[in-house]
Design a protein around this motif. Structure first.
Motif, PDB file in Angstrom:
ATOM      1  N   ALA A 241       0.957  -1.262   0.075  1.00 29.87           N
ATOM      2  CA  ALA A 241      -0.002  -0.111  -0.017  1.00 29.87           C
ATOM      3  C   ALA A 241       0.912   1.242   0.051  1.00 29.87           C
ATOM      4  N   PRO A 242       0.880   2.222  -1.017  1.00 28.34           N
ATOM      5  CA  PRO A 242       1.317   3.506  -0.919  1.00 28.34           C
ATOM      6  C   PRO A 242       0.793   4.386   0.240  1.00 28.34           C
ATOM      7  N   PRO A 243       1.609   5.441   0.331  1.00 28.54           N
ATOM      8  CA  PRO A 243       0.911   6.501   1.371  1.00 28.54           C
ATOM      9  C   PRO A 243      -0.301   7.083   0.947  1.00 28.54           C
ATOM     10  N   GLY A 244      -1.194   7.075   1.886  1.00 28.00           N
ATOM     11  CA  GLY A 244      -2.731   7.796   1.666  1.00 28.00           C
ATOM     12  C   GLY A 244      -3.643   6.566   1.586  1.00 28.00           C
ATOM     13  N   SER A 245      -3.352   5.237   1.529  1.00 22.28           N
ATOM     14  CA  SER A 245      -4.248   4.279   1.233  1.00 22.28           C
ATOM     15  C   SER A 245      -5.129   4.063   2.580  1.00 22.28           C
ATOM     16  N   VAL A 246      -6.272   3.478   2.447  1.00 27.90           N
ATOM     17  CA  VAL A 246      -7.130   3.013   3.386  1.00 27.90           C
ATOM     18  C   VAL A 246      -7.564   1.565   3.211  1.00 27.90           C
ATOM     19  N   THR A 247      -7.742   0.898   4.344  1.00 24.85           N
ATOM     20  CA  THR A 247      -7.938  -0.658   4.287  1.00 24.85           C
ATOM     21  C   THR A 247      -9.565  -0.757   3.905  1.00 24.85           C
ATOM     22  N   ALA A 248      -9.631  -2.076   3.045  1.00 25.05           N
ATOM     23  CA  ALA A 248     -11.122  -2.355   2.653  1.00 25.05           C
ATOM     24  C   ALA A 248     -10.889  -3.686   2.521  1.00 25.05           C
TER      25      ALA A 248
ATOM     26  N   VAL B  46      -7.830  -5.446   1.201  1.00 30.79           N
ATOM     27  CA  VAL B  46      -6.911  -4.556   0.022  1.00 30.79           C
ATOM     28  C   VAL B  46      -6.735  -3.369   0.668  1.00 30.79           C
ATOM     29  N   ALA B  47      -5.834  -2.517  -0.265  1.00 25.46           N
ATOM     30  CA  ALA B  47      -5.625  -1.247   0.010  1.00 25.46           C
ATOM     31  C   ALA B  47      -6.197  -0.304  -1.014  1.00 25.46           C
ATOM     32  N   VAL B  48      -6.873   0.678  -0.605  1.00 21.84           N
ATOM     33  CA  VAL B  48      -7.545   1.468  -1.627  1.00 21.84           C
ATOM     34  C   VAL B  48      -6.909   2.897  -1.746  1.00 21.84           C
ATOM     35  N   ARG B  49      -6.479   3.245  -3.071  1.00 24.89           N
ATOM     36  CA  ARG B  49      -6.266   4.546  -2.914  1.00 24.89           C
ATOM     37  C   ARG B  49      -6.851   5.387  -4.190  1.00 24.89           C
ATOM     38  N   ILE B  50      -7.192   6.740  -4.117  1.00 30.38           N
ATOM     39  CA  ILE B  50      -7.519   7.698  -5.128  1.00 30.38           C
ATOM     40  C   ILE B  50      -6.266   7.975  -5.939  1.00 30.38           C
ATOM     41  N   ARG B  51      -6.115   7.790  -7.292  1.00 30.23           N
ATOM     42  CA  ARG B  51      -5.179   8.232  -7.819  1.00 30.23           C
ATOM     43  C   ARG B  51      -5.176   9.369  -8.882  1.00 30.23           C
TER      44      ARG B  51
ATOM     45  N   THR C  20     -12.820  -5.477 -14.993  1.00 25.37           N
ATOM     46  CA  THR C  20     -13.368  -6.184 -13.903  1.00 25.37           C
ATOM     47  C   THR C  20     -13.784  -4.970 -12.880  1.00 25.37           C
ATOM     48  N   LEU C  21     -15.026  -5.157 -12.263  1.00 24.94           N
ATOM     49  CA  LEU C  21     -15.347  -4.158 -11.517  1.00 24.94           C
ATOM     50  C   LEU C  21     -15.379  -4.739  -9.940  1.00 24.94           C
ATOM     51  N   THR C  22     -14.783  -4.391  -9.260  1.00 15.37           N
ATOM     52  CA  THR C  22     -14.531  -4.883  -7.742  1.00 15.37           C
ATOM     53  C   THR C  22     -15.039  -3.847  -6.993  1.00 15.37           C
ATOM     54  N   VAL C  23     -16.070  -4.448  -5.934  1.00 22.92           N
ATOM     55  CA  VAL C  23     -16.682  -3.830  -5.092  1.00 22.92           C
ATOM     56  C   VAL C  23     -16.002  -3.949  -3.588  1.00 22.92           C
ATOM     57  N   VAL C  24     -15.914  -3.087  -2.832  1.00 27.17           N
ATOM     58  CA  VAL C  24     -15.046  -3.241  -1.656  1.00 27.17           C
ATOM     59  C   VAL C  24     -15.832  -2.340  -0.406  1.00 27.17           C
ATOM     60  N   ARG C  25     -15.631  -2.945   0.622  1.00 23.93           N
ATOM     61  CA  ARG C  25     -16.208  -1.946   1.799  1.00 23.93           C
ATOM     62  C   ARG C  25     -15.173  -1.518   2.793  1.00 23.93           C
ATOM     63  N   LEU C  26     -15.319  -0.260   3.251  1.00 25.35           N
ATOM     64  CA  LEU C  26     -14.412   0.368   3.931  1.00 25.35           C
ATOM     65  C   LEU C  26     -14.902  -0.171   5.420  1.00 25.35           C
TER      66      LEU C  26
ATOM     67  N   ASP D 250     -16.091   1.749   7.881  1.00 28.10           N
ATOM     68  CA  ASP D 250     -17.170   2.569   8.413  1.00 28.10           C
ATOM     69  C   ASP D 250     -18.246   2.006   7.645  1.00 28.10           C
ATOM     70  N   GLY D 251     -18.386   0.807   6.714  1.00 34.36           N
ATOM     71  CA  GLY D 251     -19.483   0.363   6.015  1.00 34.36           C
ATOM     72  C   GLY D 251     -19.689   1.130   4.608  1.00 34.36           C
ATOM     73  N   THR D 252     -18.882   2.161   4.218  1.00 34.07           N
ATOM     74  CA  THR D 252     -18.957   2.689   2.852  1.00 34.07           C
ATOM     75  C   THR D 252     -18.593   1.661   1.881  1.00 34.07           C
ATOM     76  N   GLU D 253     -19.255   1.639   0.823  1.00 37.42           N
ATOM     77  CA  GLU D 253     -18.979   0.621  -0.409  1.00 37.42           C
ATOM     78  C   GLU D 253     -18.486   1.639  -1.628  1.00 37.42           C
ATOM     79  N   LEU D 254     -17.304   0.935  -2.237  1.00 37.20           N
ATOM     80  CA  LEU D 254     -16.653   1.484  -3.401  1.00 37.20           C
ATOM     81  C   LEU D 254     -16.680   0.575  -4.507  1.00 37.20           C
ATOM     82  N   ALA D 255     -16.550   1.067  -5.618  1.00 35.75           N
ATOM     83  CA  ALA D 255     -16.328   0.182  -6.785  1.00 35.75           C
ATOM     84  C   ALA D 255     -15.184   0.669  -7.767  1.00 35.75           C
ATOM     85  N   ALA D 256     -14.265  -0.297  -7.828  1.00 37.61           N
ATOM     86  CA  ALA D 256     -12.829   0.172  -8.494  1.00 37.61           C
ATOM     87  C   ALA D 256     -12.898  -0.680  -9.813  1.00 37.61           C
TER      88      ALA D 256
END
Length: 349
Positions: free
Chosen positions: A287-294, A335-340, A306-312, A314-320
């Motif tokens: 994970a690079p700096p600034g990532s969050v766990t999901a 996984v680690a999630v980062r906005i790039r 592929t569309l991968t749906v993850v949950r943070l 706090d319960g927030t769901e994101l689609a990558a």
């Protein structure tokens, strides 16, 4: 020069305002897609352009000639407008060539215009066939050729691909665009299909509640939507609450730069737009700096991506969105999630 100009068009059905002040300009030779959900007024707009319904207010000009206004309503057959409906509506007792040439005078039929437009739509070898001998896609090609044949000022396409399967729809969209460009035609496409509008049109007009809420190139409408509603309607979107501070948007998914001029620099509550392709997934140890766990909830494979749906936490769901072969994370994995990339943000309501 504009082939079509609409100014403050109004139309009501009883207490329902189908058109609530629509303004729209279509340049000559362009293809403009009118995109919106069911009930937004796009079909009413198309019918008013064609002359099938009268405006309650406003004006419509075609080739700089007023065809609808406070004291004018030019009949449909005198507007030099062709309509391609959802299903081809061919004459079953006429051959392909006779269907295409139906609206032409004798000189035009003898001059080879029928063969010319059939070649444009890839059906020059089918001129003698009857409609029942054609597939659904071929029938729509004949309907387009019939619309092109008299060289109208404007062609209206009323969701012409909706009855076709996905593969044929994509192929026919490409061929229709090629044929329109080759003939120099001006066209308005009415659709509720975002992919159709973005892939076909030179410009997209997004309608909501009887109004055009944004008009621009497909790229600009997708990348810089006018508001959160447009963002969610045009493509997949992750909309998160956040805080704008010194050019950065702080969200539960991490921090990212805000696109210039989106919001003020002072701390401001905002709604942040993140497209699925802006989210990068990695295994936690990389994970690079600034990532969050999901945690991965599911993976939807679409072939090209592929569309991968993850949950943070706090319960927030994101689609990558990732390319096939990248980030093969199984459901339940961490996984680690980062906005790039830079994000778009609006002041929170």
């Amino acid at each position: 020069m504009s082939a079509l100009s609409i100014q403050d068009a109004e139309k009501a059905w009883g207490s329902v305002r189908a058109l609530a002040g629509v303004s729209l300009t279509v340049p000559a030779g362009a293809l403009v897609a009118v995109l919106g959900p069911s009930g937004c007024g796009k079909t009413t707009l198309l019918r008013c352009i064609a002359g099938l319904d009268r405006l309650d207010g406003g004006r419509i000009r075609v080739d700089d000639r007023e065809v609808a206004g406070p004291r004018s309503h030019v009949p449909t057959h005198r507007r030099r407008i062709a309509l391609v409906p959802q299903e081809g509506a061919l004459f079953p007792h006429l051959s392909v060539a006779d269907n295409v040439g139906y609206g032409l005078d004798r000189a035009a039929r003898r001059g080879g215009r029928v063969a010319e437009v059939l070649a444009l739509v890839g059906l020059d070898a089918h001129h003698g066939r009857m409609p029942h001998q054609l597939s659904g896609g071929q029938q729509q090609r004949v309907a387009l050729a019939r619309a092109l044949a008299p060289r109208p000022s404007l062609i209206l396409l009323d969701e012409p691909f909706s009855a076709l399967d996905a593969g044929l729809r994509a192929e026919l969209r490409r061929d229709v665009r090629t044929a329109l460009r080759a003939d120099g035609a001006t066209a308005v496409l009415v659709t509720h299909d975002q992919a159709e509008a973005l892939s076909l049109a030179d410009e997209v007009a997004v309608m909501r509640d009887g109004r055009v809420v944004q008009m621009g190139t497909p790229t600009s409408v997708y990348r810089t939507p006018a508001d959160p509603w447009v963002a969610a309607f045009v493509g997949e979107a992750v909309l998160l609450p956040g805080t704008a501070r010194q050019g950065q948007a702080e969200t539960v998914a991490g921090t990212a730069p805000i696109l210039p001029d989106a919001v003020a620099d002072s701390p401001t509550p905002v709604t942040v737009l993140i497209r699925p392709e802006q989210l990068h997934l990695t295994v936690p140890r990389q994970a690079p700096p600034g990532s969050v766990t999901a945690t991965v909830l599911r993976r939807d494979f679409h072939g090209h991506d592929t569309l991968t749906v993850v949950r943070l936490a706090d319960g927030t769901e994101l689609a990558a969105r990732t390319l096939d072969g990248d980030d093969q994370h199984s459901p339940g994995a961490e996984v680690a999630v980062r906005i790039r990339d830079a994000v778009l943000a609006w002041p929170a309501a």
